[in-house]
Design an enzyme around this catalytic site. Structure first.
Site, PDB file in Angstrom:
ATOM      1  N   ASP A  13     -37.936  86.675  24.292  1.00  0.00           N
ATOM      2  CA  ASP A  13     -38.070  87.751  25.126  1.00  0.00           C
ATOM      3  C   ASP A  13     -37.895  87.786  26.561  1.00  0.00           C
ATOM      4  OD1 ASP A  13     -39.302  88.657  22.906  1.00  0.00           O
ATOM      5  OD2 ASP A  13     -41.183  87.806  23.185  1.00  0.00           O
ATOM      6  N   LYS A  16     -32.279  88.070  26.743  1.00  0.00           N
ATOM      7  CA  LYS A  16     -31.079  87.515  26.422  1.00  0.00           C
ATOM      8  C   LYS A  16     -30.203  88.606  26.150  1.00  0.00           C
ATOM      9  CE  LYS A  16     -33.074  85.016  23.128  1.00  0.00           C
ATOM     10  NZ  LYS A  16     -34.551  84.960  23.466  1.00  0.00           N
ATOM     11  N   LYS A  18     -29.706  91.562  26.715  1.00  0.00           N
ATOM     12  CA  LYS A  18     -28.673  92.187  27.763  1.00  0.00           C
ATOM     13  C   LYS A  18     -27.805  91.418  28.386  1.00  0.00           C
ATOM     14  CE  LYS A  18     -28.713  93.656  32.530  1.00  0.00           C
ATOM     15  NZ  LYS A  18     -29.295  94.250  33.607  1.00  0.00           N
ATOM     16  N   ASN A  38     -36.451  87.731  12.955  1.00  0.00           N
ATOM     17  CA  ASN A  38     -37.765  87.704  13.755  1.00  0.00           C
ATOM     18  C   ASN A  38     -37.093  87.805  15.178  1.00  0.00           C
ATOM     19  OD1 ASN A  38     -35.851  85.080  13.764  1.00  0.00           O
ATOM     20  ND2 ASN A  38     -37.773  83.775  13.929  1.00  0.00           N
ATOM     21  N   ALA A  39     -36.005  87.774  15.491  1.00  0.00           N
ATOM     22  CA  ALA A  39     -35.466  87.754  16.827  1.00  0.00           C
ATOM     23  C   ALA A  39     -35.568  89.378  17.123  1.00  0.00           C
ATOM     24  CB  ALA A  39     -33.830  87.253  16.994  1.00  0.00           C
ATOM     25  N   GLY A  40     -35.442  89.491  18.534  1.00  0.00           N
ATOM     26  CA  GLY A  40     -35.438  91.095  18.776  1.00  0.00           C
ATOM     27  C   GLY A  40     -34.686  91.177  19.997  1.00  0.00           C
ATOM     28  N   HIS A  41     -33.670  91.700  19.812  1.00  0.00           N
ATOM     29  CA  HIS A  41     -32.768  92.103  21.366  1.00  0.00           C
ATOM     30  C   HIS A  41     -32.734  93.760  21.439  1.00  0.00           C
ATOM     31  CE1 HIS A  41     -30.398  88.114  19.935  1.00  0.00           C
ATOM     32  NE2 HIS A  41     -31.607  87.948  20.820  1.00  0.00           N
ATOM     33  N   THR A  42     -32.973  93.878  22.458  1.00  0.00           N
ATOM     34  CA  THR A  42     -32.704  95.474  23.121  1.00  0.00           C
ATOM     35  C   THR A  42     -31.899  95.431  23.961  1.00  0.00           C
ATOM     36  OG1 THR A  42     -35.359  95.443  22.942  1.00  0.00           O
ATOM     37  CG2 THR A  42     -34.009  97.313  23.965  1.00  0.00           C
ATOM     38  N   GLN A 223     -34.934  83.630  19.802  1.00  0.00           N
ATOM     39  CA  GLN A 223     -36.414  83.256  20.434  1.00  0.00           C
ATOM     40  C   GLN A 223     -36.048  82.378  21.649  1.00  0.00           C
ATOM     41  OE1 GLN A 223     -35.531  82.476  16.722  1.00  0.00           O
ATOM     42  NE2 GLN A 223     -36.281  84.490  16.538  1.00  0.00           N
ATOM     43  N   THR A 238     -41.469  78.641  16.442  1.00  0.00           N
ATOM     44  CA  THR A 238     -40.723  79.144  15.194  1.00  0.00           C
ATOM     45  C   THR A 238     -40.105  77.879  14.447  1.00  0.00           C
ATOM     46  OG1 THR A 238     -39.171  80.806  14.419  1.00  0.00           O
ATOM     47  CG2 THR A 238     -38.273  79.381  16.355  1.00  0.00           C
ATOM     48  N   ARG A 302     -46.007  93.915  19.262  1.00  0.00           N
ATOM     49  CA  ARG A 302     -47.377  93.457  19.798  1.00  0.00           C
ATOM     50  C   ARG A 302     -47.356  93.217  21.442  1.00  0.00           C
ATOM     51  NH1 ARG A 302     -47.652  87.918  16.829  1.00  0.00           N
ATOM     52  NH2 ARG A 302     -45.421  87.890  17.020  1.00  0.00           N
TER      53      ARG A 302
HETATM   54  P1  IMP Z   1     -41.845  83.106  13.176  1.00  0.00           P
HETATM   55  O1  IMP Z   1     -40.654  82.947  13.995  1.00  0.00           O
HETATM   56  O2  IMP Z   1     -41.929  84.430  12.924  1.00  0.00           O
HETATM   57  O3  IMP Z   1     -42.129  82.257  12.316  1.00  0.00           O
HETATM   58  O4  IMP Z   1     -42.994  83.208  14.267  1.00  0.00           O
HETATM   59  C1  IMP Z   1     -43.424  81.925  15.135  1.00  0.00           C
HETATM   60  C2  IMP Z   1     -43.653  82.258  16.618  1.00  0.00           C
HETATM   61  O5  IMP Z   1     -42.586  82.778  17.121  1.00  0.00           O
HETATM   62  C3  IMP Z   1     -44.498  83.291  16.585  1.00  0.00           C
HETATM   63  O6  IMP Z   1     -45.381  82.925  17.827  1.00  0.00           O
HETATM   64  C4  IMP Z   1     -43.704  84.545  17.180  1.00  0.00           C
HETATM   65  O7  IMP Z   1     -44.491  85.309  17.916  1.00  0.00           O
HETATM   66  C5  IMP Z   1     -42.663  83.666  18.098  1.00  0.00           C
HETATM   67  N1  IMP Z   1     -41.394  84.508  17.642  1.00  0.00           N
HETATM   68  C6  IMP Z   1     -40.586  84.556  16.904  1.00  0.00           C
HETATM   69  N2  IMP Z   1     -39.385  85.314  17.101  1.00  0.00           N
HETATM   70  C7  IMP Z   1     -39.377  85.825  18.299  1.00  0.00           C
HETATM   71  C8  IMP Z   1     -38.878  86.283  19.495  1.00  0.00           C
HETATM   72  O8  IMP Z   1     -37.656  86.633  19.283  1.00  0.00           O
HETATM   73  N3  IMP Z   1     -39.404  86.547  20.626  1.00  0.00           N
HETATM   74  C9  IMP Z   1     -40.634  85.836  21.112  1.00  0.00           C
HETATM   75  N4  IMP Z   1     -41.388  85.073  20.276  1.00  0.00           N
HETATM   76  C10 IMP Z   1     -40.805  85.098  18.912  1.00  0.00           C
END
Ligand code: IMP
Length: 425
Positions: A13, A16, A18, A38-42, A223, A238, A302
């Site tokens: 977070d 990245k 941008k 699981n990644a989130g890019h805005t 991540q 992760t 969250r």
């Molecule tokens: P998982 O990658 O879903 O298995 O989550 C494992 C840990 O990595 C947790 O604490 C998540 O909140 C964190 N996490 C996974 N992806 C991201 C991301 O893109 N940004 C920040 N934290 C992440």
């Protein structure tokens, strides 16, 4: 550029999306090398906001080929949803390439992610529940199913049979869940094959050919460094290697082909989920950082935990990744704080730590040692030249650079593409 890695230097977070988006302007190929949805890019373009999880952010440029490398775990259901959402907004995702060797996230991975977290109770990781950990577990246990298996029905069904029998036993007997249906999963996944086919290719060869013919390639890490399975705050990490070392493995090119490693770091620090966090602020300053910084997860919504910039962690990140430059984001958020603190060391049990401690317990027990810098107390979000920043803001950036031992070439003061100061210019 020619071949550069861009990655998160903290706990994810860092903004990245941008910076990747800006570099994508000069890139021919943007490759994800690990993680999944699981990644989130805005990314903010004009008055439009795009939130991407699986598809590389380079997709927003018509000239870029976005690539999902072999090190990524792919949830096909998610891929098609993200693809449809992009199409609806006038972005063409048909050029996305996916590695034939990438592993699939299966319905039992999502289910297991949720029930394992519940089972862990107070020891939970706080995962995104997208099935990431269980998918990588299967990959390393050699019972994973790869994208290429979808194109060989017999193999796919055999692999699914082996994996699902095992998973159903675990789901039913350990976690007291209903078993998942073989036919249903087989039908859903085999149904993806024809739709995925135009995207699937040997991405290792594609990227190799691009780099060796002088094209610009960007390897995009999801991540962040401190969430790395090997180098992060295990087990609160992760299940992949977001660090620079993960890039050559996760795409299938030799490390000698990589020229630069750009670490993206916020001007403060945040993390989601559980785990140690020495500079965490559990007071109104921390609350203000969360609110002013808009620190809410792109993927899960969250509230993130926030604190002052941690130079012990950033120096560690610079070393582990071999950073050649830093992009500093969200400097504008610090305009609201005075003084501004930077942690330069930790102390615990009478010892001072200037390097990331090798015993993780120290991260829970330590007191960060802060250096205080004066704030600048004016809005900098409209500034678009380095020279126009208030002197105290420049001094802050220069101090971070000095402590990190890595040049800060880019400074971001707002979410939009133009709110970026290039110190090389
Ligand atoms: P998982 O990658 O879903 O298995 O989550 C494992 C840990 O990595 C947790 O604490 C998540 O909140 C964190 N996490 C996974 N992806 C991201 C991301 O893109 N940004 C920040 N934290 C992440």
């Amino acid at each position: 550029m020619p071949a550069s890695v861009i990655l998160g230097a903290q706990w994810g977070d860092e903004g990245k999306g941008k910076i990747t988006d800006l570099l994508s302007e000069k890139a021919d190929i943007v490759v994800r090398y690990q993680g999944g949805n699981n990644a989130g890019h805005t990314i903010v373009i004009g008055d439009q906001k795009f939130a991407l999880s699986l598809i590389p952010s380079g997709v927003l440029y018509p000239t870029v080929t976005p690539v999902i490398g072999n090190g990524v775990v792919v949830d096909p259901r998610w891929f098609f949803e993200e693809k449809a959402a992009l199409t609806k907004r006038g972005i063409d995702p048909s050029k996305v390439k996916i590695s034939n060797n990438a592993h699939l996230i299966m319905p039992y991975h999502r289910k297991l992610d949720a029930v394992i977290e519940r089972y862990l109770g107070s020891a939970m990781i706080g995962t995104t529940k997208r099935g990431i950990g269980p998918a990588y577990t299967d990959k390393f246990s050699r019972v994973g199913i790869r994208i290429q298996d979808l194109f060989d029905e017999k193999i796919f069904l055999e692999k699914l049979d082996v994996a699902l029998k095992m998973k159903n036993k675990i789901l039913v007997k350990v976690y007291n869940q209903l078993p998942l249906d073989f036919e249903e999963i087989a039908e859903e996944y085999l149904g993806y094959a024809d739709r995925l086919a135009p995207h699937v290719t040997d991405t290792s060869l594609l990227v190799y050919d691009a780099i060796t013919s002088g094209k610009n390639v960007l390897f995009e890490g999801g991540q962040g460094t401190l969430l790395d399975i090997d180098h992060g705050t295990y087990p609160f990490v992760t299940s992949s290697n977001p660090t620079a070392g993960g890039a050559p493995v996760g795409i299938g090119v030799g490390p000698t082909l990589i020229d630069n490693v750009i670490g993206v770091t916020k001007a403060y620090i945040s993390r989601v989920g559980t785990g140690p966090f020495p500079t965490e602020l559990l007071d109104e300053t921390g609350d203000a950082m969360i609110d002013i910084g808009g620190e809410y997860g792109v993927v899960t919504g969250r509230r993130r935990r926030c604190g002052w910039l941690d130079m012990v962690a950033l120096r560690y990140s610079a070393r582990i990744n071999g950073l050649t430059e830093i992009a500093l984001t969200k400097l504008d958020v610090l305009s609201h704080f005075d003084p501004i603190k930077i942690a330069t060391a930790y102390t615990a049990n009478g010892e001072t730590y200037t390097e990331f401690p090798r015993q993780q317990r120290v991260l829970y027990e330590c007191e960060p040692q802060y250096e205080e810098l004066p704030g600048w107390n004016v809005d900098i979000s409209k500034v678009n030249r380095w020279e126009d920043l208030p002197a105290n803001a420049r001094a802050y950036v220069e101090r971070v650079e000095e402590l990190a031992g890595v040049p800060i070439r880019t400074v971001s003061v707002g979410p939009g593409r133009i709110a970026t100061l290039d110190r090389e210019a």
